[in-house]
Scaffold this motif. Structure first.
Motif, PDB file in Angstrom:
ATOM      1  N   VAL A 167       2.834 -59.889  79.639  1.00  0.00           N
ATOM      2  CA  VAL A 167       2.434 -60.684  80.794  1.00  0.00           C
ATOM      3  C   VAL A 167       3.528 -60.580  81.847  1.00  0.00           C
ATOM      4  O   VAL A 167       4.694 -60.852  81.563  1.00  0.00           O
ATOM      5  N   ILE A 197       4.579 -62.054  85.648  1.00  0.00           N
ATOM      6  CA  ILE A 197       4.258 -63.231  86.448  1.00  0.00           C
ATOM      7  C   ILE A 197       4.970 -63.183  87.794  1.00  0.00           C
ATOM      8  O   ILE A 197       6.175 -62.927  87.866  1.00  0.00           O
ATOM      9  N   TRP A 198       4.201 -63.462  88.848  1.00  0.00           N
ATOM     10  CA  TRP A 198       4.719 -63.585  90.198  1.00  0.00           C
ATOM     11  C   TRP A 198       4.652 -65.051  90.604  1.00  0.00           C
ATOM     12  O   TRP A 198       3.600 -65.691  90.475  1.00  0.00           O
ATOM     13  N   SER A 246       7.764 -70.681  77.943  1.00  0.00           N
ATOM     14  CA  SER A 246       7.290 -69.537  77.156  1.00  0.00           C
ATOM     15  C   SER A 246       7.867 -69.544  75.758  1.00  0.00           C
ATOM     16  O   SER A 246       7.176 -69.200  74.791  1.00  0.00           O
ATOM     17  N   TYR A 275       7.969 -58.449  90.255  1.00  0.00           N
ATOM     18  CA  TYR A 275       7.526 -59.690  89.615  1.00  0.00           C
ATOM     19  C   TYR A 275       8.743 -60.583  89.370  1.00  0.00           C
ATOM     20  O   TYR A 275       9.873 -60.209  89.660  1.00  0.00           O
ATOM     21  N   PHE A 307       2.556 -73.327  83.868  1.00  0.00           N
ATOM     22  CA  PHE A 307       2.511 -72.025  84.534  1.00  0.00           C
ATOM     23  C   PHE A 307       1.715 -72.060  85.834  1.00  0.00           C
ATOM     24  O   PHE A 307       2.234 -71.740  86.903  1.00  0.00           O
ATOM     25  N   ILE A 317       2.716 -70.453  89.753  1.00  0.00           N
ATOM     26  CA  ILE A 317       2.579 -68.998  89.851  1.00  0.00           C
ATOM     27  C   ILE A 317       1.529 -68.596  90.878  1.00  0.00           C
ATOM     28  O   ILE A 317       0.518 -69.267  91.061  1.00  0.00           O
ATOM     29  N   ARG A 319       0.334 -65.252  90.851  1.00  0.00           N
ATOM     30  CA  ARG A 319      -0.579 -64.394  90.094  1.00  0.00           C
ATOM     31  C   ARG A 319       0.131 -63.887  88.845  1.00  0.00           C
ATOM     32  O   ARG A 319       1.332 -64.043  88.701  1.00  0.00           O
ATOM     33  N   TYR A 320      -0.665 -63.283  87.976  1.00  0.00           N
ATOM     34  CA  TYR A 320      -0.108 -62.693  86.764  1.00  0.00           C
ATOM     35  C   TYR A 320      -0.968 -61.505  86.362  1.00  0.00           C
ATOM     36  O   TYR A 320      -2.128 -61.399  86.749  1.00  0.00           O
ATOM     37  N   GLU A 321      -0.380 -60.605  85.619  1.00  0.00           N
ATOM     38  CA  GLU A 321      -1.084 -59.447  85.071  1.00  0.00           C
ATOM     39  C   GLU A 321      -0.818 -59.397  83.576  1.00  0.00           C
ATOM     40  O   GLU A 321       0.290 -59.694  83.125  1.00  0.00           O
TER      41      GLU A 321
END
Length: 128
Positions: free
Chosen positions: A33, A35-36, A53, A82, A113, A117, A119-121
């Protein structure tokens, strides 16, 4: 001279770290993961993500959890836009699915989270 060589060899070997070795039948699933943050680079928010986390590693089925801040660099092939990366290892897809549905995971994502945040990928891959 042989004693000196033996001592150098002994101390050299003892200082080496050993990576775990997985057998041919030890498949695993990696869950990555990136995270931005809404406020990129915010040190307090980065620490909030990292600390939150680490708690996720207590969820049954998590074999290993690693989390940390981005390492900025100058190589074009390395993504460094990120804020925080998380890597979890599971035995299989069923263990990952159980983790994703676990109340601790759901609550942590929702309360710790998502408020901070942008966005996340997520990338999952089967290891061999």
């Amino acid at each position: 001279m042989r004693v000196i060589m033996a001592m150098v060899l002994l101390f050299g070997i003892s200082g080496c770290s050993v990576m775990p070795v997985f057998g041919e039948d030890d498949g695993y699933l990696m869950h990555v993961v990136l995270i931005w943050l809404k406020e990129p680079g915010n040190p307090d928010h980065r620490q909030q993500l990292i600390q939150s986390s680490r708690v996720l590693g207590e969820i049954p089925g998590v074999r290993d959890l690693r989390v940390g801040e981005v390492v900025e660099g100058d190589r074009d092939v390395v993504r460094d836009d990120y804020d925080v990366g998380i890597v979890l290892r599971f035995a299989n897809a069923e263990a990952l699915a159980s983790y994703l549905a676990h109340p601790l995971h759901v609550n942590t994502v929702k309360t710790r989270f998502l408020p901070i945040i942008e966005r996340y990928e997520v990338m999952d891959f089967q290891g061999r």
